[in-house]
Design an enzyme around this catalytic site. Structure first.
Site, PDB file in Angstrom:
ATOM      1  N   PRO A 158      14.646  -3.435 -40.853  1.00  0.00           N
ATOM      2  CA  PRO A 158      14.016  -2.508 -39.904  1.00  0.00           C
ATOM      3  C   PRO A 158      12.678  -3.054 -39.410  1.00  0.00           C
ATOM      4  O   PRO A 158      11.885  -3.598 -40.193  1.00  0.00           O
ATOM      5  CB  PRO A 158      13.830  -1.239 -40.737  1.00  0.00           C
ATOM      6  CG  PRO A 158      14.930  -1.296 -41.740  1.00  0.00           C
ATOM      7  CD  PRO A 158      15.072  -2.755 -42.085  1.00  0.00           C
ATOM      8  N   CYS A 159      12.415  -2.894 -38.101  1.00  0.00           N
ATOM      9  CA  CYS A 159      11.323  -3.635 -37.477  1.00  0.00           C
ATOM     10  C   CYS A 159      10.141  -2.828 -36.948  1.00  0.00           C
ATOM     11  O   CYS A 159       9.225  -3.434 -36.372  1.00  0.00           O
ATOM     12  CB  CYS A 159      11.891  -4.467 -36.327  1.00  0.00           C
ATOM     13  SG  CYS A 159      12.774  -3.485 -35.085  1.00  0.00           S
ATOM     14  N   PRO A 160      10.058  -1.494 -37.085  1.00  0.00           N
ATOM     15  CA  PRO A 160       8.936  -0.773 -36.472  1.00  0.00           C
ATOM     16  C   PRO A 160       7.560  -1.272 -36.888  1.00  0.00           C
ATOM     17  O   PRO A 160       6.607  -1.202 -36.100  1.00  0.00           O
ATOM     18  CB  PRO A 160       9.165   0.676 -36.932  1.00  0.00           C
ATOM     19  CG  PRO A 160      10.616   0.779 -37.169  1.00  0.00           C
ATOM     20  CD  PRO A 160      11.014  -0.566 -37.710  1.00  0.00           C
ATOM     21  N   PHE A 198       6.529  -4.200 -37.226  1.00  0.00           N
ATOM     22  CA  PHE A 198       6.134  -5.424 -36.524  1.00  0.00           C
ATOM     23  C   PHE A 198       6.203  -5.257 -35.006  1.00  0.00           C
ATOM     24  O   PHE A 198       5.892  -6.178 -34.261  1.00  0.00           O
ATOM     25  CB  PHE A 198       7.037  -6.594 -36.939  1.00  0.00           C
ATOM     26  CG  PHE A 198       7.007  -6.867 -38.418  1.00  0.00           C
ATOM     27  CD1 PHE A 198       5.850  -7.302 -39.032  1.00  0.00           C
ATOM     28  CD2 PHE A 198       8.131  -6.671 -39.200  1.00  0.00           C
ATOM     29  CE1 PHE A 198       5.811  -7.547 -40.401  1.00  0.00           C
ATOM     30  CE2 PHE A 198       8.117  -6.909 -40.564  1.00  0.00           C
ATOM     31  CZ  PHE A 198       6.951  -7.346 -41.170  1.00  0.00           C
TER      32      PHE A 198
END
Length: 399
Positions: free
Chosen positions: A95-97, A99
């Site tokens: 999951p990337c939120p 970054f």
């Protein structure tokens, strides 16, 4: 050579996995923590006539796999897959939120940011033959996140991996969507030696990895086409496709290709709480604002991100886009569906989080090219994989 075997983490609804599996990889093991996403993963495979992964689907926090007894149990499965198939690959996009510029931007200390380090540690513990790591460009471009990213690469290098990376745009693979993502691929040095590569460095020389083999629309060309900008919004008005643009990269092409009006998820979209006024004053193609972006039918979509109050409007209807239309923008085969009882929030979240199918497919084939494995030969060597006729039809359409 038999097909490489895949262990998938952060699998979501399985877009990345589908891209690999439709190109000849064997799906061995799937991990996803969020129950609605895993249910969707299993639902979509039944719809497409694809068998369950050999070692099953596992709903579990990936961090648990680092400790006993889960660590040893996973090691047994990885070794079994190596013995049976030769090559084992780990694939995943944590999951990337944390970054993302438009997300929480907490970096390595955020709950989601920590999962990147967990995934890298899992790779270093289990030693798959190769791995794929996917994340937002903020991890690669933002200075404070780049330091963390380079630390993760150094750890992989110290554990015997040679890596190559590229900032891709999904448009390059034929997806009707501007979506930049960093893709990091790594191979064990012993695997490279067995393949005849003489690599003494930790970074694979650019000329050795065939990143461009399955690029259909180089970014340098795509952005030079005379794309339409904005047109006044008028519900259900007809507008012909402009000349000089690749029609197959447009939203309207994919809406028609996937027959979105008759798709099982066609009627699933968020209804406005306070009338339609806001939905009728935004020009077709005006995606300049953070929220309430109206797509242009004869242009590609902005990044399919449907959280954080980002609202994507239908090009020529006074409503938000439907789940069926979002799936088309992610270049999924029209046969792919989400469960009818899935909440709209979960539906749009899992669609937005997924790797576009055609991008996943292109990357999967690029890795096969590097490994010297023919997609056709791998498919001919299959023994346990017997897709239904509907699934075979989907393969012939999409790859």
């Amino acid at each position: 050579m038999s097909e490489p075997s895949i262990f998938s983490f952060f699998a979501g609804a399985g877009f990345l996995d589908l891209g690999f599996e439709m190109n000849g990889y064997h799906m061995a093991y799937v991990n996803e923590l969020h129950a609605p996403f895993l249910k969707t993963y299993q639902h979509s495979r039944k719809v497409l006539g694809v068998p369950e992964p050999e070692f099953g689907c596992h709903q579990e926090d990936i961090a648990n796999l680092l400790d006993e007894p889960h660590r040893s149990e996973l090691s047994v499965l990885v070794q079994e897959a190596k013995d049976k198939y030769g090559l084992v690959g780990f694939i995943g996009g944590p999951p990337c939120p944390d970054f993302s510029v438009g997300g929480k931007n907490r970096g390595r200390t955020g709950d989601n940011g920590k999962l990147t380090a967990t995934y890298v540690e899992l790779i270093c513990q289990q030693h798959p033959s190769f791995f794929l790591f996917e994340n937002v460009k903020g991890l690669w471009k933002t200075a404070k996140h780049r330091v963390f990213y380079e630390e993760m690469k150094q750890k992989l290098h110290a554990n015997g991996y040679v890596t190559t990376e590229r900032l891709i745009n999904s448009l390059e693979y034929g997806v009707p969507q501007y979506r930049e993502r960093i893709i990091l691929v790594g191979f064990q040095k012993d695997v490279l030696k067995d393949l005849g590569y003489q690599v003494d460095l930790s970074i694979l020389p650019e000329e050795l990895f065939p990143w461009m083999n399955h690029i259909k629309y180089p970014a340098s060309d795509v952005f030079n086409y005379p794309w339409p900008t904005t047109d006044s919004f008028c519900e259900d008005i007809l507008r012909p496709c402009p000349t000089g643009i690749p029609r197959e990269l447009t939203v309207e092409h994919w809406f028609r290709k996937n027959d979105v009006e008759h798709h099982p998820n066609a009627a699933q979209y968020f209804q406005p709480r306070a009338g339609l006024a806001k939905f009728t004053v935004i020009d077709e193609g005006d995606d300049s604002k953070k929220s309430y972006k109206r797509l242009h039918r004869w242009r590609y979509s902005p990044t399919a991100a449907y959280g954080n109050n980002e609202v994507h409007l239908h090009p020529y209807k006074a409503r938000r886009i439907s789940v069926a239309e979002a799936l088309a923008i992610q270049s999924l085969p029209k046969e792919y569906t989400l469960p009818q009882d899935m909440t709209l929030t979960d539906a749009f979240k899992t669609v937005g989080n997924g790797v576009p199918f055609l991008a996943a497919s292109g990357i999967a084939r690029t890795i096969l090219d590097f490994l010297g494995v023919s997609t056709c030969n791998v498919l001919q060597h299959r023994t346990s994989f017997q897709p239904s006729m509907d699934y075979q039809k989907t393969v012939s359409i999409t790859i």
